[in-house]
Design a protein around this motif. Structure first.
Motif, PDB file in Angstrom:
ATOM      1  N   SER A   3      39.343  58.174  12.508  1.00  0.00           N
ATOM      2  CA  SER A   3      38.919  57.893  13.871  1.00  0.00           C
ATOM      3  C   SER A   3      37.436  57.592  13.815  1.00  0.00           C
ATOM      4  O   SER A   3      36.646  58.411  13.345  1.00  0.00           O
ATOM      5  N   LEU A   4      37.049  56.428  14.289  1.00  0.00           N
ATOM      6  CA  LEU A   4      35.643  56.041  14.233  1.00  0.00           C
ATOM      7  C   LEU A   4      34.789  56.938  15.123  1.00  0.00           C
ATOM      8  O   LEU A   4      33.615  57.165  14.854  1.00  0.00           O
ATOM      9  N   VAL A   5      35.396  57.479  16.184  1.00  0.00           N
ATOM     10  CA  VAL A   5      34.658  58.290  17.150  1.00  0.00           C
ATOM     11  C   VAL A   5      34.517  59.738  16.685  1.00  0.00           C
ATOM     12  O   VAL A   5      33.410  60.296  16.683  1.00  0.00           O
ATOM     13  N   THR A   6      35.624  60.370  16.261  1.00  0.00           N
ATOM     14  CA  THR A   6      35.594  61.798  15.914  1.00  0.00           C
ATOM     15  C   THR A   6      35.331  62.054  14.444  1.00  0.00           C
ATOM     16  O   THR A   6      34.941  63.156  14.066  1.00  0.00           O
ATOM     17  N   GLY A   7      35.564  61.045  13.594  1.00  0.00           N
ATOM     18  CA  GLY A   7      35.390  61.231  12.155  1.00  0.00           C
ATOM     19  C   GLY A   7      36.588  61.854  11.484  1.00  0.00           C
ATOM     20  O   GLY A   7      36.581  62.067  10.263  1.00  0.00           O
ATOM     21  N   GLN A   8      37.650  62.139  12.225  1.00  0.00           N
ATOM     22  CA  GLN A   8      38.837  62.791  11.670  1.00  0.00           C
ATOM     23  C   GLN A   8      39.647  61.827  10.806  1.00  0.00           C
ATOM     24  O   GLN A   8      39.851  60.668  11.161  1.00  0.00           O
ATOM     25  N   CYS A   9      40.105  62.320   9.650  1.00  0.00           N
ATOM     26  CA  CYS A   9      40.995  61.552   8.790  1.00  0.00           C
ATOM     27  C   CYS A   9      42.405  61.631   9.383  1.00  0.00           C
ATOM     28  O   CYS A   9      42.975  62.714   9.493  1.00  0.00           O
ATOM     29  N   LYS A  10      42.973  60.497   9.743  1.00  0.00           N
ATOM     30  CA  LYS A  10      44.253  60.466  10.436  1.00  0.00           C
ATOM     31  C   LYS A  10      45.431  60.168   9.507  1.00  0.00           C
ATOM     32  O   LYS A  10      46.527  60.681   9.678  1.00  0.00           O
ATOM     33  N   ARG A  11      45.193  59.305   8.507  1.00  0.00           N
ATOM     34  CA  ARG A  11      46.271  58.967   7.569  1.00  0.00           C
ATOM     35  C   ARG A  11      45.664  58.551   6.235  1.00  0.00           C
ATOM     36  O   ARG A  11      44.509  58.121   6.167  1.00  0.00           O
ATOM     37  N   ARG A  12      46.498  58.660   5.189  1.00  0.00           N
ATOM     38  CA  ARG A  12      46.069  58.242   3.853  1.00  0.00           C
ATOM     39  C   ARG A  12      47.255  57.596   3.152  1.00  0.00           C
ATOM     40  O   ARG A  12      48.310  58.206   3.030  1.00  0.00           O
ATOM     41  N   PHE A  13      47.071  56.365   2.699  1.00  0.00           N
ATOM     42  CA  PHE A  13      48.130  55.627   2.026  1.00  0.00           C
ATOM     43  C   PHE A  13      47.774  55.510   0.538  1.00  0.00           C
ATOM     44  O   PHE A  13      46.707  55.014   0.197  1.00  0.00           O
ATOM     45  N   HIS A  14      48.673  55.946  -0.327  1.00  0.00           N
ATOM     46  CA  HIS A  14      48.386  55.856  -1.760  1.00  0.00           C
ATOM     47  C   HIS A  14      49.705  55.877  -2.543  1.00  0.00           C
ATOM     48  O   HIS A  14      50.775  56.137  -1.991  1.00  0.00           O
ATOM     49  N   GLY A  15      49.597  55.578  -3.842  1.00  0.00           N
ATOM     50  CA  GLY A  15      50.762  55.634  -4.711  1.00  0.00           C
ATOM     51  C   GLY A  15      51.531  54.338  -4.830  1.00  0.00           C
ATOM     52  O   GLY A  15      52.593  54.312  -5.471  1.00  0.00           O
TER      53      GLY A  15
END
Length: 231
Positions: A137-149
């Motif tokens: 989230s650009l506003v809160t800085g929270q990591c929302k998702r991560r795509f890997h593998g």
């Protein structure tokens, strides 16, 4: 490492005015340094720079495994410029005033940042670190998702699809993968573009008119593909 900003006039892409300006002399090219972006840990090298769509904010991705959000038009009050400094025209780069860092994104970023992009509403940030794509989230800085593998090589470039519905990643593994941004339970790509024969160095998408995906590869070719979700 610090980044130097220079003042310039705003010119929109593909506008008639833009074409007229490009046909004239380059007197509008930015020449006067106005500030520096300083703050990445241990003077870490900066890999990528990106401005939000409205041009008000700037983001930098670096080897210190962070993305930082800056307000280039506001100086950092913790580092005021010298009182006798009247113009930055003849000021050494190291003496330029510092722009204000207003947010740091680090959660989920496990390697140096190689690419980043934001949506047109300046609400979401995607960044690439090694073979992974991270959404904040650009506003809160929270990591929302991560795509890997799914990529077998480093991600070289990323892009936001129309209306923030998809994310695109171009990789050293010679593929471009398209990810579904709407389905929060999906962590696998919904499509893989395999036209390239070598590392894909860049990917862009026209989100306003044709919805065409354009890619560039080390194999010396560029490809143009229609974005299926927007047809």
């Amino acid at each position: 490492m610090s980044l130097q900003l220079r003042g310039s006039m705003k010119v929109r892409k593909h506008s008639v005015k833009n074409k007229q300006l490009l046909g004239r002399s380059a007197s509008w090219v930015p020449r006067l340094p106005v500030s520096r972006l300083v703050g990445h840990e241990n003077q870490a090298p900066i890999s990528v720079v990106h401005f939000t769509a409205d041009g008000k904010y700037c983001l930098t991705g670096a080897h210190d495994r962070t993305v930082r959000l800056w307000n280039p038009g506001r100086l950092d009050p913790a580092f005021p410029p010298p009182r006798n400094q009247q113009s930055s025209e003849n000021v050494a780069v190291r003496d330029l005033p510092r722009s204000l860092c207003i947010q740091t994104y680090h959660e989920g970023i496990t390697h140096e940042v190689s690419a980043l992009d934001t949506d047109n509403n300046a609400e979401s940030l995607i960044s690439a670190c090694d073979k992974s794509l991270v959404l904040h989230s650009l506003v809160t800085g929270q990591c929302k998702r991560r795509f890997h593998g799914h990529h077998t090589g480093r991600i070289n470039a990323v892009a936001m699809g129309p209306f923030g519905e998809t994310y695109l990643t171009a990789s050293y593994d010679a593929t471009v993968k398209i990810w579904d941004a709407r389905n929060h339970s999906a962590f696998s790509p919904i499509q893989s573009l395999n036209e390239a024969k070598d590392s894909v160095t860049d990917v862009q998408i026209d989100c306003e008119t044709t919805h065409l995906i354009r890619t560039a590869s080390v194999d010396g070719t560029c490809h143009q593909i229609r974005h299926r979700l927007s047809c």
